[in-house]
Design an enzyme around this catalytic site. Structure first.
Site, PDB file in Angstrom:
ATOM      1  N   LYS A   1       0.902  -1.201   0.214  1.00  0.00           N
ATOM      2  CA  LYS A   1      -0.063  -0.123   0.010  1.00  0.00           C
ATOM      3  C   LYS A   1       0.991   1.140  -0.010  1.00  0.00           C
ATOM      4  CE  LYS A   1       1.168   1.104   4.369  1.00  0.00           C
ATOM      5  NZ  LYS A   1       1.914   2.130   4.573  1.00  0.00           N
TER       6      LYS A   1
ATOM      7  N   ASP B   1      -1.067  -1.539  10.944  1.00  0.00           N
ATOM      8  CA  ASP B   1      -1.415  -1.609   9.700  1.00  0.00           C
ATOM      9  C   ASP B   1      -1.828  -3.096   9.067  1.00  0.00           C
ATOM     10  OD1 ASP B   1       1.339  -2.354   9.362  1.00  0.00           O
ATOM     11  OD2 ASP B   1       1.594  -0.983   7.941  1.00  0.00           O
TER      12      ASP B   1
END
Length: 256
Positions: free
Chosen positions: A8, A136
């Protein structure tokens, strides 16, 4: 069975405040991109679970420190009958890049074990396990663009789409530790919500309103980062930023 754990980028990253548990509350937007590692897991007839690694090097003191092994052990605690496995990880996403590659590998390990051995864990269950592995990690359960807040582990889906845009990643040979990234950071709650800016403003206006707080800490020590970011704008980037705590700088372009 083979999965492809993707990474990401962060769009904006504001450090809001330091928490009593030592972590920081942040706000950012996680956007999944296609660059991925390769993870294979196969049942093992005898011996202990093992992990082999190829591709880019992974620097850990022990293989037991690898997040894929930690993910397996986390499930093993609640599922004692979970079979031993052979895992092979081919690293394509560089370490210390601010792209969440290790977190993705860990989360995809959870997803793959759940599928292979019919553990019947729902996405909400997998999300809770992922939170135990890293702030995350939970993002990669759903793997869609989200506004992330608190420790970066609470999410609100966003309508943002970068479909048709080109994302150029530049990863200099510089390692930024978490300690270094957080040095000289002064947490501050922003008056304008980051998600509103991202969803309401055109991309070529983001540079005037969106920032990554880690850049103020990292760029003065490593001049190469600012040169890369300036160069991306020089060659036509609509927006450029360091991802996470570094050290990847990315540019968003209207065409390849």
């Amino acid at each position: 069975m083979i999965y492809f754990p993707n990474c990401k980028i962060n769009i904006g990253l504001n450090i809001i405040e330091k928490r009593q548990d030592g972590y920081h509350n942040i706000e950012t937007l996680f956007y999944p991109i296609s660059l991925s590692d390769i993870l294979e897991i196969r049942p093992k007839d005898d011996g202990n679970t093992c992990l082999t690694i190829s591709g880019l090097p992974i620097e850990t003191k022990s293989i037991d420190d690898n997040l894929c092994i930690k993910a397996y052990n986390l499930l093993k605690k609640d599922f004692p009958n979970l079979p031993q496995v052979n895992m092979h990880l081919h690293k394509i996403i560089p370490m210390g890049a601010g792209l969440g590659g290790g977190s993705s590998d860990a989360t995809y390990t959870l997803k793959l074990l759940n599928y292979l051995f019919s553990l019947d864990l729902k996405d909400e269950d997998l999300e809770n396990y992922a939170r135990c592995l890293g702030s995350d990690c939970a993002f990669f359960i759903y793997n869609i663009p989200v506004y992330a807040f608190n420790k970066g582990d609470n999410f609100i889906p966003t309508k943002l789409s970068l479909k048709g845009k080109t994302i150029l990643l530049i990863k200099p040979d510089i390692f930024i530790s978490t300690k270094e990234a957080y040095s000289n950071i002064s947490p501050k709650k922003e008056e304008i919500n980051l998600l509103n800016i991202i969803e309401e403003l055109p991309i070529n206006q983001w540079r005037y309103f969106i920032k990554n707080d880690f850049e103020a800490s990292v760029f003065p020590k490593h001049k190469e980062f600012q040169r890369i970011k300036d160069k991306l704008y020089d060659i036509g980037a609509m927006y450029a930023q360091m991802s996470g705590s570094g050290s990847t700088i990315y540019g968003l372009f209207d065409k390849e």
